[in-house]
Design an enzyme around this catalytic site. Sequence first.
Site, PDB file in Angstrom:
ATOM      1  N   ILE B  96     -12.622   5.204  -2.325  1.00  0.00           N
ATOM      2  CA  ILE B  96     -11.929   4.643  -1.161  1.00  0.00           C
ATOM      3  C   ILE B  96     -11.251   3.314  -1.528  1.00  0.00           C
ATOM      4  O   ILE B  96     -10.225   2.952  -0.971  1.00  0.00           O
ATOM      5  CB  ILE B  96     -12.951   4.377  -0.011  1.00  0.00           C
ATOM      6  N   GLU B 209       5.376  10.522   0.624  1.00  0.00           N
ATOM      7  CA  GLU B 209       6.087   9.273   0.912  1.00  0.00           C
ATOM      8  C   GLU B 209       6.902   8.887  -0.313  1.00  0.00           C
ATOM      9  O   GLU B 209       6.802   9.514  -1.376  1.00  0.00           O
ATOM     10  CB  GLU B 209       5.103   8.171   1.299  1.00  0.00           C
ATOM     11  N   HIS B 247       1.616   0.510   0.347  1.00  0.00           N
ATOM     12  CA  HIS B 247       0.907   1.197  -0.739  1.00  0.00           C
ATOM     13  C   HIS B 247       1.489   0.766  -2.076  1.00  0.00           C
ATOM     14  O   HIS B 247       2.707   0.645  -2.220  1.00  0.00           O
ATOM     15  CB  HIS B 247       1.086   2.719  -0.629  1.00  0.00           C
TER      16      HIS B 247
END
Lengths: 372, 284
Positions: B96, B209, B247
């Site tokens: 994560i 994306e 990101h």
Amino acid sequence: MLEQYGIPVPKGELACTAEQAAKAAGGLGGGAVIKAQVLTGGRGKAGAIRVVSSQAEAESAAKHILAMTVKGFAVERVLVTERLDIEAEYYAALTVDRQAKAAILIISAAGGMDIEEIAEHKPEKIRRLAMPCAAESNNAEVLEQWLSESFAEQLLLNQALKITQNMNRLFRDKDCSLVEINPLAVTAQGQLIAADAKIVFDDNGIPQHPDLAELRNAEEYTTDEIEAREAGLSYVSLSGEIGCMVNGAGLAMATMDCIKLAGGRAANFLDVGGSSNPQKVLDAMRILLQNEQLKVILVNIFGGITRCDDVAQGILWARDQLGITLPIVIRLIGTNEEKGRDMLRRAGLIVARGMSDAINDAVACAKGGSHS
Amino acid sequence: MSILIDEQTRVIVQGITGRDGSFHAEAMLEYGTKVVGGVTPGKGGRTVVSIPVFDTVDDAVAKTGAECSVVFVPAAFAPDAIREAAGGGIRLVVCITEGIPVLRMVDLYHELKDKQVRLIGPNCPGIISPGKCKVGIMPGQIHEPGGVGVISRSGTLTYEVVYDLTEKNLGQSTCIGIGGDPIVGTGYVDLLEMFEKDERTDAIVLIGEIGGEAEEEAASFIKRSVRKKVVAFISGRTAPAGKRMGHAGAIISAGKGGAEAKVEALRRAGVVVVDRPDQIPDAI
């Protein structure tokens, strides 16, 4: 930094005024190269790099360059370096190839130009060597063998080997995403020298390299981008009128895209992050409001870890503390959504459930229509 | 059925005594995941909401029979935590943690390549097989069991899509966030292959994306090897070039990684690419 890693660079110094530049050129014997120090490429083509042969020429060239703007970047400093007697120019770079999932060394004998241009016009002149593991990348024999095809002469090959090994050390030690030497010049004396270079650091590596954080150059970012970073928010300025506050990068981009589809324009990309913190919402609002183009604020939150009541609290704090007069369109869904919506409704704010509804409302507001 | 995880999966949480680790260990347990242990060096012997804590992965695996690990360890230590899991016999590691430098991931990717371990992430929300098992941080209640497989580079955008699917009675077999970093342990292709083989998955949603060429790779794989219906959405069609959009992997650089090329490649492969996330259920 190249010098620290044993990579030869031309002698030179930075100057902020034409007088300083003239003095620096004098120190180099009069003949010098004056280069604009801006964080963009294409300086040569813009005329922001000049070769001079006297102190007087250095002064007038520096004066001219210091008054220039290159691709939107005002030139505030010039680098005054020794003139090299260049016989040939190579391109050398280390970067990460996302598809190969490897660090790659790129060498071209057609240096001096952008790598994109070399790739387009002389693709056969670009050579790539994948260096998959830290251990393998230091394998001198493989590297030397590979380099020998680009550097035929033994003396040049020896230097190229040392330079590429040192580039690799720098690349890995400082967590770079790019170390580019262009041109890697061959002088008349047979020396390889990094005549110019560009280094890009991985943002994720910065926390482990405090020395790099200090290199961060303010002129590369807008004021709101800098403030956002200090507040721990991910933010990019855009040119529209709809200020966006969204949680999650993917959703934030999708929100911008949907605004455009609905006929509006986003003023920014802003990811408030996944944690639940009213203060972050307040900081985000403060940064959004600095944009004078703004006509409406759109909040799009899908609460997972983020709790909608915390977001609602942040919005209410912002409204009271920042005296927001702009319309705010809010879409709030997910963890504790009832509680969050209730808080906002009682404060007289309208809350949408669907993303498309909220976006249509925001676009209508930006166009001067009434907030439905 | 589902892919990667199901009701039998025994999970340990690395970094369980941290703020995020303990919070999500409890949430996973509440969802019904078999969280059999946690690992924090030096804190072995304690418990976190009735979950036993071990000093090492080896110890945790020996005592609990865990086969899956979820990593909440901070970025500076996460690569070593993943290595420890891989070396300790874990078959599936879900990381994560956000913020691991790309070069650390390059090295790790090649180290793990030849081992019997699959890494999902880093910088991802994890995996959920609705009604069976949740290994990650996504809100469990928005999911419903069903036949749609979801693969995404994003977090909240995936929740948005899943929420719409559930509203339209389109449940999910498994949803996987592969992570928003430039280099991730598992890409679209491996997961598309698993969904294609999974008998209970009828259709696949791919959420991509800007940045890199993973969607183009997925498109060529779909064209060759996927017979099931695939619906895609690509975010960042209005993103400016050269700026990192949240990101680490979401950046258009040197003319590569733009959204339109991805949309085109997917359409040429027969994928239905929608313009808005809320058009996905109808497209399915």
